[in-house]
Design a protein around this motif. Structure first.
Motif, PDB file in Angstrom:
ATOM      1  N   TRP A  17       0.840  -1.203   0.000  1.00 12.23           N
ATOM      2  CA  TRP A  17       0.000   0.000   0.000  1.00 12.23           C
ATOM      3  C   TRP A  17       0.871   1.248   0.000  1.00 12.23           C
ATOM      4  CZ3 TRP A  17      -1.010   4.488   2.437  1.00 12.23           C
ATOM      5  CH2 TRP A  17      -2.233   5.110   2.153  1.00 12.23           C
ATOM      6  N   VAL A  18       1.862   1.312   0.912  1.00  8.48           N
ATOM      7  CA  VAL A  18       2.703   2.513   0.949  1.00  8.48           C
ATOM      8  C   VAL A  18       3.586   2.588  -0.294  1.00  8.48           C
ATOM      9  CG1 VAL A  18       2.700   2.731   3.459  1.00  8.48           C
ATOM     10  CG2 VAL A  18       4.477   1.367   2.362  1.00  8.48           C
ATOM     11  N   GLY A  19       3.901   1.432  -0.905  1.00  5.30           N
ATOM     12  CA  GLY A  19       4.653   1.450  -2.143  1.00  5.30           C
ATOM     13  C   GLY A  19       3.876   2.099  -3.268  1.00  5.30           C
ATOM     14  N   ARG A  20       2.543   1.948  -3.238  1.00  7.42           N
ATOM     15  CA  ARG A  20       1.689   2.558  -4.257  1.00  7.42           C
ATOM     16  C   ARG A  20       1.342   4.005  -3.931  1.00  7.42           C
ATOM     17  NH1 ARG A  20      -1.279  -2.344  -3.551  1.00  7.42           N
ATOM     18  NH2 ARG A  20      -2.900  -1.144  -2.487  1.00  7.42           N
ATOM     19  N   HIS A  21       1.607   4.418  -2.692  1.00  7.57           N
ATOM     20  CA  HIS A  21       1.291   5.786  -2.255  1.00  7.57           C
ATOM     21  C   HIS A  21       2.573   6.397  -1.690  1.00  7.57           C
ATOM     22  CE1 HIS A  21      -2.514   3.545  -2.166  1.00  7.57           C
ATOM     23  NE2 HIS A  21      -3.125   4.684  -2.397  1.00  7.57           N
ATOM     24  N   GLY A  22       3.480   6.750  -2.573  1.00  5.55           N
ATOM     25  CA  GLY A  22       4.826   7.160  -2.186  1.00  5.55           C
ATOM     26  C   GLY A  22       4.883   8.323  -1.220  1.00  5.55           C
ATOM     27  N   ARG A  23       4.013   9.317  -1.378  1.00 10.43           N
ATOM     28  CA  ARG A  23       4.087  10.484  -0.491  1.00 10.43           C
ATOM     29  C   ARG A  23       3.731  10.110   0.940  1.00 10.43           C
ATOM     30  NH1 ARG A  23      -0.884  14.071  -2.984  1.00 10.43           N
ATOM     31  NH2 ARG A  23      -2.435  12.410  -3.091  1.00 10.43           N
ATOM     32  N   TRP A  24       2.840   9.126   1.101  1.00  9.10           N
ATOM     33  CA  TRP A  24       2.492   8.671   2.451  1.00  9.10           C
ATOM     34  C   TRP A  24       3.635   7.874   3.063  1.00  9.10           C
ATOM     35  CZ3 TRP A  24      -1.328  10.462   5.292  1.00  9.10           C
ATOM     36  CH2 TRP A  24      -2.365  11.145   4.649  1.00  9.10           C
ATOM     37  N   PHE A  25       4.392   7.183   2.222  1.00  3.50           N
ATOM     38  CA  PHE A  25       5.562   6.464   2.721  1.00  3.50           C
ATOM     39  C   PHE A  25       6.580   7.455   3.287  1.00  3.50           C
ATOM     40  CE2 PHE A  25       9.889   4.840   1.784  1.00  3.50           C
ATOM     41  CZ  PHE A  25       9.902   3.784   2.686  1.00  3.50           C
ATOM     42  N   GLY A  26       6.892   8.498   2.516  1.00  5.09           N
ATOM     43  CA  GLY A  26       7.835   9.506   2.990  1.00  5.09           C
ATOM     44  C   GLY A  26       7.324  10.228   4.224  1.00  5.09           C
ATOM     45  N   PHE A  27       6.035  10.505   4.242  1.00  4.30           N
ATOM     46  CA  PHE A  27       5.405  11.176   5.373  1.00  4.30           C
ATOM     47  C   PHE A  27       5.542  10.333   6.642  1.00  4.30           C
ATOM     48  CE2 PHE A  27       1.358  12.285   7.636  1.00  4.30           C
ATOM     49  CZ  PHE A  27       1.636  13.620   7.864  1.00  4.30           C
ATOM     50  N   GLY A  28       5.374   9.004   6.491  1.00  7.18           N
ATOM     51  CA  GLY A  28       5.430   8.114   7.648  1.00  7.18           C
ATOM     52  C   GLY A  28       6.823   7.805   8.135  1.00  7.18           C
ATOM     53  N   LEU A  29       7.857   8.199   7.384  1.00  9.39           N
ATOM     54  CA  LEU A  29       9.238   7.939   7.804  1.00  9.39           C
ATOM     55  C   LEU A  29       9.710   8.885   8.909  1.00  9.39           C
ATOM     56  CD1 LEU A  29      11.184   7.339   4.458  1.00  9.39           C
ATOM     57  CD2 LEU A  29      10.533   5.636   6.158  1.00  9.39           C
ATOM     58  N   LEU A  30       9.148  10.081   8.952  1.00 12.19           N
ATOM     59  CA  LEU A  30       9.689  11.128   9.825  1.00 12.19           C
ATOM     60  C   LEU A  30       9.718  10.749  11.312  1.00 12.19           C
ATOM     61  CD1 LEU A  30       8.100  14.260   8.097  1.00 12.19           C
ATOM     62  CD2 LEU A  30      10.407  13.345   7.811  1.00 12.19           C
ATOM     63  N   PRO A  31       8.610  10.255  11.906  1.00 12.90           N
ATOM     64  CA  PRO A  31       8.658   9.926  13.331  1.00 12.90           C
ATOM     65  C   PRO A  31       9.669   8.821  13.639  1.00 12.90           C
ATOM     66  CG  PRO A  31       6.388  10.033  12.559  1.00 12.90           C
ATOM     67  CD  PRO A  31       7.256  10.038  11.346  1.00 12.90           C
ATOM     68  N   GLY A  32       9.766   7.832  12.754  1.00 13.62           N
ATOM     69  CA  GLY A  32      10.700   6.729  12.974  1.00 13.62           C
ATOM     70  C   GLY A  32      12.144   7.184  12.976  1.00 13.62           C
ATOM     71  N   LEU A  33      12.488   8.137  12.121  1.00 15.53           N
ATOM     72  CA  LEU A  33      13.860   8.637  12.065  1.00 15.53           C
ATOM     73  C   LEU A  33      14.247   9.337  13.364  1.00 15.53           C
ATOM     74  CD1 LEU A  33      13.925  10.041   8.418  1.00 15.53           C
ATOM     75  CD2 LEU A  33      15.191   8.059   9.279  1.00 15.53           C
ATOM     76  N   VAL A  34      13.334  10.123  13.899  1.00 16.61           N
ATOM     77  CA  VAL A  34      13.594  10.813  15.166  1.00 16.61           C
ATOM     78  C   VAL A  34      13.797   9.798  16.294  1.00 16.61           C
ATOM     79  CG1 VAL A  34      12.617  12.355  16.907  1.00 16.61           C
ATOM     80  CG2 VAL A  34      12.333  12.882  14.474  1.00 16.61           C
ATOM     81  N   THR A  35      12.913   8.818  16.376  1.00  9.94           N
ATOM     82  CA  THR A  35      12.994   7.820  17.450  1.00  9.94           C
ATOM     83  C   THR A  35      14.221   6.939  17.298  1.00  9.94           C
ATOM     84  OG1 THR A  35      10.575   7.793  17.415  1.00  9.94           O
ATOM     85  CG2 THR A  35      11.656   6.080  18.696  1.00  9.94           C
ATOM     86  N   LEU A  36      14.595   6.623  16.060  1.00  3.61           N
ATOM     87  CA  LEU A  36      15.755   5.772  15.823  1.00  3.61           C
ATOM     88  C   LEU A  36      17.021   6.375  16.401  1.00  3.61           C
ATOM     89  CD1 LEU A  36      17.007   3.266  14.446  1.00  3.61           C
ATOM     90  CD2 LEU A  36      17.351   4.700  12.421  1.00  3.61           C
ATOM     91  N   VAL A  37      17.201   7.674  16.217  1.00  7.43           N
ATOM     92  CA  VAL A  37      18.388   8.338  16.743  1.00  7.43           C
ATOM     93  C   VAL A  37      18.457   8.200  18.263  1.00  7.43           C
ATOM     94  CG1 VAL A  37      19.524  10.568  17.034  1.00  7.43           C
ATOM     95  CG2 VAL A  37      18.527   9.970  14.825  1.00  7.43           C
ATOM     96  N   LEU A  38      17.322   8.380  18.920  1.00  5.86           N
ATOM     97  CA  LEU A  38      17.274   8.263  20.384  1.00  5.86           C
ATOM     98  C   LEU A  38      17.603   6.846  20.842  1.00  5.86           C
ATOM     99  CD1 LEU A  38      14.013  10.343  21.074  1.00  5.86           C
ATOM    100  CD2 LEU A  38      16.390  11.101  21.279  1.00  5.86           C
ATOM    101  N   TYR A  39      17.014   5.848  20.173  1.00  2.00           N
ATOM    102  CA  TYR A  39      17.212   4.466  20.588  1.00  2.00           C
ATOM    103  C   TYR A  39      18.610   3.953  20.257  1.00  2.00           C
ATOM    104  CZ  TYR A  39      12.631   3.306  22.369  1.00  2.00           C
ATOM    105  OH  TYR A  39      11.513   3.226  23.156  1.00  2.00           O
ATOM    106  N   ALA A  40      19.165   4.419  19.152  1.00  7.46           N
ATOM    107  CA  ALA A  40      20.520   4.002  18.787  1.00  7.46           C
ATOM    108  C   ALA A  40      21.503   4.439  19.873  1.00  7.46           C
ATOM    109  CB  ALA A  40      20.914   4.595  17.434  1.00  7.46           C
ATOM    110  N   GLY A  41      21.338   5.661  20.342  1.00 10.70           N
ATOM    111  CA  GLY A  41      22.204   6.144  21.409  1.00 10.70           C
ATOM    112  C   GLY A  41      22.048   5.333  22.685  1.00 10.70           C
ATOM    113  N   ALA A  42      20.805   4.991  23.032  1.00  9.52           N
ATOM    114  CA  ALA A  42      20.558   4.219  24.247  1.00  9.52           C
ATOM    115  C   ALA A  42      21.156   2.819  24.152  1.00  9.52           C
ATOM    116  CB  ALA A  42      19.054   4.129  24.501  1.00  9.52           C
ATOM    117  N   LEU A  43      21.037   2.158  23.006  1.00 12.13           N
ATOM    118  CA  LEU A  43      21.565   0.804  22.851  1.00 12.13           C
ATOM    119  C   LEU A  43      23.093   0.791  22.814  1.00 12.13           C
ATOM    120  CD1 LEU A  43      19.048  -0.785  20.308  1.00 12.13           C
ATOM    121  CD2 LEU A  43      19.344  -1.362  22.728  1.00 12.13           C
ATOM    122  N   VAL A  44      23.675   1.803  22.206  1.00 16.21           N
ATOM    123  CA  VAL A  44      25.142   1.906  22.224  1.00 16.21           C
ATOM    124  C   VAL A  44      25.637   2.067  23.658  1.00 16.21           C
ATOM    125  CG1 VAL A  44      27.092   3.374  21.582  1.00 16.21           C
ATOM    126  CG2 VAL A  44      25.391   2.765  19.872  1.00 16.21           C
TER     127      VAL A  44
END
Length: 279
Positions: A17-44
């Motif tokens: 579904w998100v592959g067929r709706h590219g703008r929604w895929f990009g839109f949905g990436l933003l929160p994950g990128l922010v959280t990933l940075v926080l969690y990467a630091g915690a796991l390191v």
């Protein structure tokens, strides 16, 4: 066992579904990128500090002779990191969904809209939705922590602790990961946590078929971020089926245009007044 394939099918359908709706895929990436940075630091940080934490927690083993001291503390260090990773997999979704509540709610609404019929909305102000989401996530986390402590203790059992316990851990992670993701759609439908858990337990194998592969994929760095938009879309499709909804109310069932892994999902009526961000 067929339900395992049905659940995995929802996961694939969400990614398509998100592959067929590219703008929604990009839109949905933003929160994950922010959280990933926080969690990467915690796991390191946990990776660097796990040895010291283990040594501090086991002073009684200071006088043990080699190789028993190394084996004991090495095993315990690995279990501590595994437990941290276990919690990270579960809480990553909860925190990402909390950070990205408006993003993922809009994405979920668009999935409902694309399936035809009503587009449920909670009608609650954003602060209230965030409060409910945080409260329910905390309740889920407490359940996960109880399972995690039990599994951590069972990890010391020879053979079973190295084979059965990790498998059970992935199943527990997968179930609650699916709960967190379907909560986006269920919360808009006014379905409370207890009722959600009843619905998910009623289709346990489908839920595991959706959640366990996703849990395994989330262990790969950065993968969680890129799969999150599709995971929310797939969880919305699964929530529709678990709630007894069907797609395209006036659609001819024999048209062959249904792309749901769980069968036809029609709904009633036209679109309601909905808010959605990226247009």
């Amino acid at each position: 066992m067929r339900d395992l394939g049905v659940g995995f099918g929802f996961l694939l359908q969400g990614q398509k579904w998100v592959g067929r709706h590219g703008r929604w895929f990009g839109f949905g990436l933003l929160p994950g990128l922010v959280t990933l940075v926080l969690y990467a630091g915690a796991l390191v940080g946990l990776g660097y500090g796990a040895d010291d934490l283990t040594a501090w927690a086991t002073p009684f083993a200071d006088d043990w002779t080699s190789p028993w001291l190394g084996i004991f503390r090495g095993t315990l260090t690995a279990l501590v990191f595994a437990f941290g990773l276990f919690l990270a997999v579960i809480t990553f979704t909860a925190v990402t969904l909390l950070v990205g509540q408006p993003f993922y709610e809009s994405l979920s609404e668009e999935v409902d809209r694309s399936e035809g019929g009503d587009v449920p909305e909670s009608g609650l102000p954003l602060w209230r939705e965030l409060w409910i989401s945080a409260r329910d996530s905390l309740r889920v986390l407490l359940r996960v922590a109880c399972y995690g402590i039990l599994l951590f203790a069972c990890g010391f059992i020879p053979v079973i602790g190295q084979t059965v316990v990790p498998a059970v851990g992935f199943c527990v992670s997968g179930f609650f990961l699916a709960e967190e993701l379907t909560a986006v759609a269920f919360q808009r439908r006014g379905v409370e946590l207890k009722e959600r858990l009843v619905l998910l337990r009623g289709r346990r194998m489908a839920v595991l078929g959706f959640g366990v592969p996703l849990t395994l994929a989330f262990l790969v760095p950065f993968v969680a971020v890129f799969l999150m938009p599709g995971a929310v879309a797939g969880a919305t499709l699964m929530a529709r089926e678990l709630g007894g909804e069907t797609a395209g109310g006036d659609r001819d069932d024999d048209s062959g245009e249904n792309d749901h892994p769980g069968g036809n999902l029609p709904s009633s009526g036209g679109d309601q007044g909905v808010h959605h961000l990226p247009h």
